[in-house]
Design a protein around this motif. Structure first.
Motif, PDB file in Angstrom:
ATOM      1  N   ILE A 619       0.765  -0.536  -0.171  1.00 50.28           N
ATOM      2  CA  ILE A 619       0.274   0.400   0.173  1.00 50.28           C
ATOM      3  C   ILE A 619       0.707   1.331  -0.132  1.00 50.28           C
ATOM      4  CG2 ILE A 619      -1.755  -1.094   1.039  1.00 50.28           C
ATOM      5  CD1 ILE A 619      -1.182   0.374   3.960  1.00 50.28           C
ATOM      6  N   ASN A 620       0.725   2.658  -0.485  1.00 53.10           N
ATOM      7  CA  ASN A 620       0.972   3.681  -0.561  1.00 53.10           C
ATOM      8  C   ASN A 620       1.156   4.336   1.328  1.00 53.10           C
ATOM      9  OD1 ASN A 620      -1.367   3.843  -0.741  1.00 53.10           O
ATOM     10  ND2 ASN A 620      -0.817   6.214  -1.522  1.00 53.10           N
ATOM     11  N   LYS A 621       0.467   3.443   2.249  1.00 49.15           N
ATOM     12  CA  LYS A 621       0.043   4.686   3.639  1.00 49.15           C
ATOM     13  C   LYS A 621       0.992   3.097   4.645  1.00 49.15           C
ATOM     14  CE  LYS A 621      -2.798   7.383   1.837  1.00 49.15           C
ATOM     15  NZ  LYS A 621      -3.173   8.590   2.475  1.00 49.15           N
ATOM     16  N   LYS A 622       0.664   3.468   5.474  1.00 52.66           N
ATOM     17  CA  LYS A 622       2.005   2.720   6.456  1.00 52.66           C
ATOM     18  C   LYS A 622       1.057   1.906   7.181  1.00 52.66           C
ATOM     19  CE  LYS A 622       4.804   6.198   7.574  1.00 52.66           C
ATOM     20  NZ  LYS A 622       4.974   7.042   9.117  1.00 52.66           N
ATOM     21  N   ASP A 623      -0.579   1.669   7.137  1.00 48.48           N
ATOM     22  CA  ASP A 623      -1.275   1.064   7.418  1.00 48.48           C
ATOM     23  C   ASP A 623      -2.877   0.602   6.180  1.00 48.48           C
ATOM     24  OD1 ASP A 623      -2.356  -0.547   9.483  1.00 48.48           O
ATOM     25  OD2 ASP A 623      -2.420   0.480  11.748  1.00 48.48           O
ATOM     26  N   VAL A 624      -4.043  -0.050   6.939  1.00 44.95           N
ATOM     27  CA  VAL A 624      -4.957  -0.439   6.337  1.00 44.95           C
ATOM     28  C   VAL A 624      -5.753  -0.923   7.081  1.00 44.95           C
ATOM     29  CG1 VAL A 624      -4.094  -2.214   5.012  1.00 44.95           C
ATOM     30  CG2 VAL A 624      -6.231  -1.107   3.906  1.00 44.95           C
ATOM     31  N   ASP A 625      -7.055  -1.005   7.586  1.00 44.70           N
ATOM     32  CA  ASP A 625      -7.975  -1.635   7.734  1.00 44.70           C
ATOM     33  C   ASP A 625      -8.847  -2.345   6.753  1.00 44.70           C
ATOM     34  OD1 ASP A 625      -7.143  -0.630  10.367  1.00 44.70           O
ATOM     35  OD2 ASP A 625      -9.616   0.530  10.550  1.00 44.70           O
ATOM     36  N   TYR A 626      -8.796  -3.691   6.823  1.00 44.49           N
ATOM     37  CA  TYR A 626      -9.315  -4.727   5.964  1.00 44.49           C
ATOM     38  C   TYR A 626     -10.423  -5.382   6.105  1.00 44.49           C
ATOM     39  CZ  TYR A 626      -6.316  -7.902   7.323  1.00 44.49           C
ATOM     40  OH  TYR A 626      -5.544  -8.832   8.049  1.00 44.49           O
ATOM     41  N   SER A 627     -10.733  -6.102   5.263  1.00 45.43           N
ATOM     42  CA  SER A 627     -12.012  -7.040   5.881  1.00 45.43           C
ATOM     43  C   SER A 627     -11.455  -8.107   4.329  1.00 45.43           C
ATOM     44  CB  SER A 627     -13.292  -6.628   6.155  1.00 45.43           C
ATOM     45  OG  SER A 627     -14.284  -6.097   4.202  1.00 45.43           O
ATOM     46  N   VAL A 628     -12.638  -9.456   4.773  1.00 50.12           N
ATOM     47  CA  VAL A 628     -12.444 -10.675   3.976  1.00 50.12           C
ATOM     48  C   VAL A 628     -13.711 -11.574   4.360  1.00 50.12           C
ATOM     49  CG1 VAL A 628     -11.713 -12.441   2.749  1.00 50.12           C
ATOM     50  CG2 VAL A 628      -9.876 -10.981   3.696  1.00 50.12           C
ATOM     51  N   ILE A 629     -14.832 -11.742   3.280  1.00 47.56           N
ATOM     52  CA  ILE A 629     -15.843 -12.072   3.039  1.00 47.56           C
ATOM     53  C   ILE A 629     -16.384 -13.357   2.251  1.00 47.56           C
ATOM     54  CG2 ILE A 629     -19.180 -11.593   3.356  1.00 47.56           C
ATOM     55  CD1 ILE A 629     -17.640  -8.868   2.703  1.00 47.56           C
ATOM     56  N   LEU A 630     -16.129 -13.905   3.117  1.00 45.31           N
ATOM     57  CA  LEU A 630     -16.721 -15.129   2.273  1.00 45.31           C
ATOM     58  C   LEU A 630     -18.247 -15.782   1.570  1.00 45.31           C
ATOM     59  CD1 LEU A 630     -15.971 -18.456   1.075  1.00 45.31           C
ATOM     60  CD2 LEU A 630     -15.936 -19.100   3.595  1.00 45.31           C
ATOM     61  N   TYR A 631     -18.418 -15.906   0.720  1.00 45.29           N
ATOM     62  CA  TYR A 631     -20.553 -16.564   0.898  1.00 45.29           C
ATOM     63  C   TYR A 631     -19.725 -17.460  -0.241  1.00 45.29           C
ATOM     64  CZ  TYR A 631     -21.688 -11.779   1.103  1.00 45.29           C
ATOM     65  OH  TYR A 631     -22.125 -10.180   1.209  1.00 45.29           O
ATOM     66  N   GLN A 632     -20.811 -18.541  -0.309  1.00 44.15           N
ATOM     67  CA  GLN A 632     -21.304 -19.289  -0.707  1.00 44.15           C
ATOM     68  C   GLN A 632     -22.341 -19.011  -2.193  1.00 44.15           C
ATOM     69  OE1 GLN A 632     -24.025 -22.648   1.115  1.00 44.15           O
ATOM     70  NE2 GLN A 632     -24.141 -24.326  -0.870  1.00 44.15           N
ATOM     71  N   LEU A 633     -21.572 -19.354  -3.572  1.00 47.58           N
ATOM     72  CA  LEU A 633     -22.925 -18.840  -4.551  1.00 47.58           C
ATOM     73  C   LEU A 633     -23.090 -20.440  -5.114  1.00 47.58           C
ATOM     74  CD1 LEU A 633     -24.436 -17.081  -6.286  1.00 47.58           C
ATOM     75  CD2 LEU A 633     -22.365 -17.678  -8.084  1.00 47.58           C
ATOM     76  N   THR A 634     -24.745 -20.134  -4.757  1.00 54.07           N
ATOM     77  CA  THR A 634     -25.572 -21.947  -4.365  1.00 54.07           C
ATOM     78  C   THR A 634     -25.934 -21.958  -5.908  1.00 54.07           C
ATOM     79  OG1 THR A 634     -27.615 -20.962  -4.246  1.00 54.07           O
ATOM     80  CG2 THR A 634     -26.419 -21.329  -2.816  1.00 54.07           C
TER      81      THR A 634
END
Length: 741
Positions: A619-634
């Protein structure tokens, strides 16, 4: 009256036939007679052909067709399990009383007889549904607000139906609340001896308020005590009565400063000593057999672990922490990201000796606050300035963004778990907001204690149902029948009987880890968390893109996937769908984050456990808050929310110390504590992974300067965040592969 209703009925047929709007001329809401007449006319004019049985009953009652209404509600009651009909029974007694010239006295007598014929558990459930969670004020205000919002002199059928149904709830509960409140109170006095005036001193001079509940007939016996230690003053008496009805002594202790205690209210800080001293006090009472068990959910789950911070009291024989929060771990921050929902909670529990429901339920205030904060871009530590009221506890939280000594002193830390040698039953849910807290205790106990006698029970429950009783559906997902267990009334008392009285262990606990596999109508039982899985599916991010989806590949690759987030832009938000509600939906926002999709599965599998992530990024910064979401696509094209993770990159390696990233340098950011899940994934399904940067009005905004995130503001957002993920980034899913059984 009958003639006018008949005329209105024929008018209604005419109006309904042509689908016309209904005439509506407002009356003064304080004129109850005029209002009742108006609602009766609307109820008659409404087309009720396609209403549900329960809604039809409401219209029959408001129309004044009491005989028909009584037949309808009795039919519905007959088809409803007894533990789900607290409201229906109120409706029935209300209708019956309408036949009398003295409504109040008739309702009182019939409801008293109903209570006399109910068992302990039934009356306790009435208390919880009608008294503790009294809905009356909400129903009254909801009707008034809906009524006042109508500006036209003609309203649609749907508006009229909505208004009549809200009027029904308003009038039924407002006219009966005082009666059933008093009758339930008197019925409790018939069954129990309650001492709610006990105050005991702590060693440092502070006070703790105690409520003692004993079932009449057991007063002279020495029996085990079931303790709930809670900050939620006035909400646990029913639980203590349940303990008493099960053959134990129910004890409630409230956080110092609450109820009758004259001490200062300080949530979380003193339970590590106060709970131990309360257990010691119980063990020395004349009615105690020196056996104490604890149970409770959320804050009441945390207090059980806090009691063992320094040592386990000899009288404490077991704990049953349900959906237990872990301060500094999952509350008020999750993986070091501070969420703003705890801002209002502080007022709720500290404004007075009991609970400030008015402040807690002031949703306009809290929504306006978070929206104003987001729109203006002021620093997070200015929230209470925007609110206009000092929030001392909130300001304290912000001084401790790491898992430092402030948090560590509250619950056992590392080797302090080693001395915990009593049997424990941890209960949580796949969609419990505090699952990470519950699992933190479980994992740390297993990490430091040798062969702990610690059981885990987990299923498709949320923060509420994992400590009470699940309903048939959770956030639009229909639960399997085997998941419909009664945790509050059956499971935990089967456990107490097992530990305290030498009876059989609860049959559902066939091994140390017991979890319900969604969409299979079965439970699985394993000796450990690691034994839940026998295989892993690993996917790598890639830049290959089809339509709106990047591809998940089976191997690492040379891809680079870029994302830009402009924190100056306050018209839009990122990561708005990370919270799982509803669980299944037709579509997801394809413009929010980087969205990756796998190939179709060629066989059925079960996802069992917490998915892992190893993200290679710069990243071009010193920190980041990130998320990861997991779905099932039926295979049917539905998106089912399986699990998610949110965290701060600078704390990925160590939650106790912040390690800033070097701008524009590749680094590895890993996580392993996403929400645990167990669900069958059908052949033909795909996995969808959304990788995102957190930017919305529900939590801190990490602008990436490396400064205290609470002090950062929109002035730190001149340069947009640019983040690049490589094809070495992977998501690993723990599964149970049927072919490897």
């Amino acid at each position: 009256m009958r003639k006018s209703i008949l005329l209105l009925f024929f008018t209604a047929i005419s109006i309904a036939s042509f689908g016309q709007e209904l005439p509506f001329k407002k009356v003064n809401l304080s004129d109850s007679v005029a209002l009742a007449d108006q609602m009766q006319q609307l109820a008659v004019l409404c087309d009720t052909q396609n209403l549900s049985e329960l809604d039809l009953f409401k219209f029959q009652l408001i129309r004044g067709n009491y005989s028909d209404a009584l037949v309808t509600v009795k039919k519905r009651i007959k088809e409803t399990p007894i533990d789900q009909r607290q409201y229906l029974d109120i409706y029935m007694h209300y209708v019956e009383a309408k036949f009398s010239d003295n409504f109040k006295e008739s309702f009182r007598k019939s409801y008293r007889k109903y209570l006399d014929n109910s068992n302990d558990t039934q009356v306790i459930n009435l208390d919880k549904a009608l008294v503790i969670r009294d809905p009356t004020d909400y129903y009254i205000s909801n009707f008034k607000n809906t009524y006042n919002a109508i500006k036209s002199e003609n309203i649609s059928q749907s508006t009229a139906k909505n208004l009549v149904k809200k009027y029904f709830l308003s009038i039924v509960f407002s006219s009966t609340r005082a009666i059933f409140f008093e009758e339930i109170k008197q019925d409790h006095k018939r069954r129990y001896v309650v001492n709610d005036s006990i105050v005991i001193p702590m060693k440092d001079g502070a006070e703790v308020s105690i409520v003692l509940v004993q079932r009449k007939g057991n007063i002279t016996k020495k029996i085990s005590a079931i303790l709930a230690f809670s900050i939620y003053t006035g909400t646990n008496e029913a639980a203590a009565m349940l303990s008493a009805s099960k053959g134990y002594i129910g004890v409630i202790a409230n956080t110092r400063g609450k109820r009758l205690s004259k001490s200062e209210i300080k949530p979380l800080e003193y339970e590590n000593t106060d709970v131990y001293e309360v257990i010691d006090w119980i063990s020395k009472q004349s009615w105690s057999n020196q056996k104490v068990a604890m149970f409770g959910g959320s804050y009441n789950g945390f207090t059980q672990w806090a009691s063992m911070k320094h040592k386990v009291h000899p009288a404490l024989k077991t704990i049953v922490p349900m959906v237990a929060i872990a301060p500094g771990i999952d509350y008020p921050m999750e993986n070091n990201v501070l969420h703003n929902y705890s801002y209002s909670w502080n007022f709720y529990v500290t404004n007075n000796k009991f609970l400030d429901f008015k402040a807690s339920n002031d949703f306009n205030r809290w929504n306006a606050l978070k929206n104003t904060w987001y729109k203006t871009g002021v620093a997070f530590n200015k929230l209470d300035s925007l609110d206009g009221q000092v929030n001392k506890l909130w300001n304290t939280y912000m001084q401790h963004p790491s898992y430092d000594d402030y948090w560590k002193k509250m619950i056992p830390y590392k080797k302090e778990f080693a001395k915990i040698n009593i049997p424990i039953l941890t209960i949580t849910g796949y969609y419990d907001d505090s699952q990470r807290g519950a699992m933190y205790y479980y994992n740390e106990h297993h990490k430091y204690a040798k062969n702990p006698n610690h059981y885990l029970l987990v299923g498709p429950y949320d923060h509420w149902t994992a400590q009470t009783k699940p309903e048939e559906s959770l956030r639009n997902y229909k639960l399997d029948k085997v998941a419909l267990i009664n945790i509050e009334e059956d499971i935990i008392y089967q456990w107490f009987d097992y530990i305290l009285n030498g009876k059989e262990k609860p049959s559902i606990l066939k091994d140390k880890v017991n979890f319900q596999v969604m969409d299979t109508d079965t439970w699985m039982h394993k000796p450990s968390l690691s034994a839940m899985t026998n295989d892993t599916l690993t996917f790598h991010l890639s830049a290959t893109k089809t339509d709106n989806f990047y591809a998940l590949k089976s191997k690492a690759n040379s891809s680079k996937i870029e994302m830009t987030v402009d924190f100056k832009d306050r018209e839009n938000m990122n990561n708005t769908e990370y919270y799982p509600w509803p669980l299944e939906k037709d579509n997801i926002n394809l413009k929010d984050g980087l969205i990756f999709k796998s190939e179709e599965l060629n066989e059925d599998v079960i996802i069992n456990g917490s998915f892992l992530g190893n993200l290679e990024l710069s990243i071009n910064k010193k920190d980041v808050d990130y998320s990861v979401i997991l779905y099932q696509l039926t295979p049917e094209g539905k998106y089912f929310h399986l699990s998610y993770y949110i965290g701060r990159a600078s704390y990925a390696k160590d939650k106790e110390h912040r390690n800033l990233l070097t701008p524009n340098e590749m680094t590895q950011v890993s996580f392993s504590n996403s929400k645990l899940i167990s669900k069958k994934i059908k052949k033909g399904s795909r996995f969808v992974v959304i990788v995102n940067v957190n930017k919305n009005n529900n939590a801190q905004l990490n602008y990436g300067t490396g400064k205290d995130v609470n002090a950062e503001s929109i002035t730190d957002a001149e340069v947009p965040l640019k983040i690049t993920f490589t094809g070495n980034s992977s998501i690993s899913l723990p599964i149970w592969n049927f072919t490897k059984e």
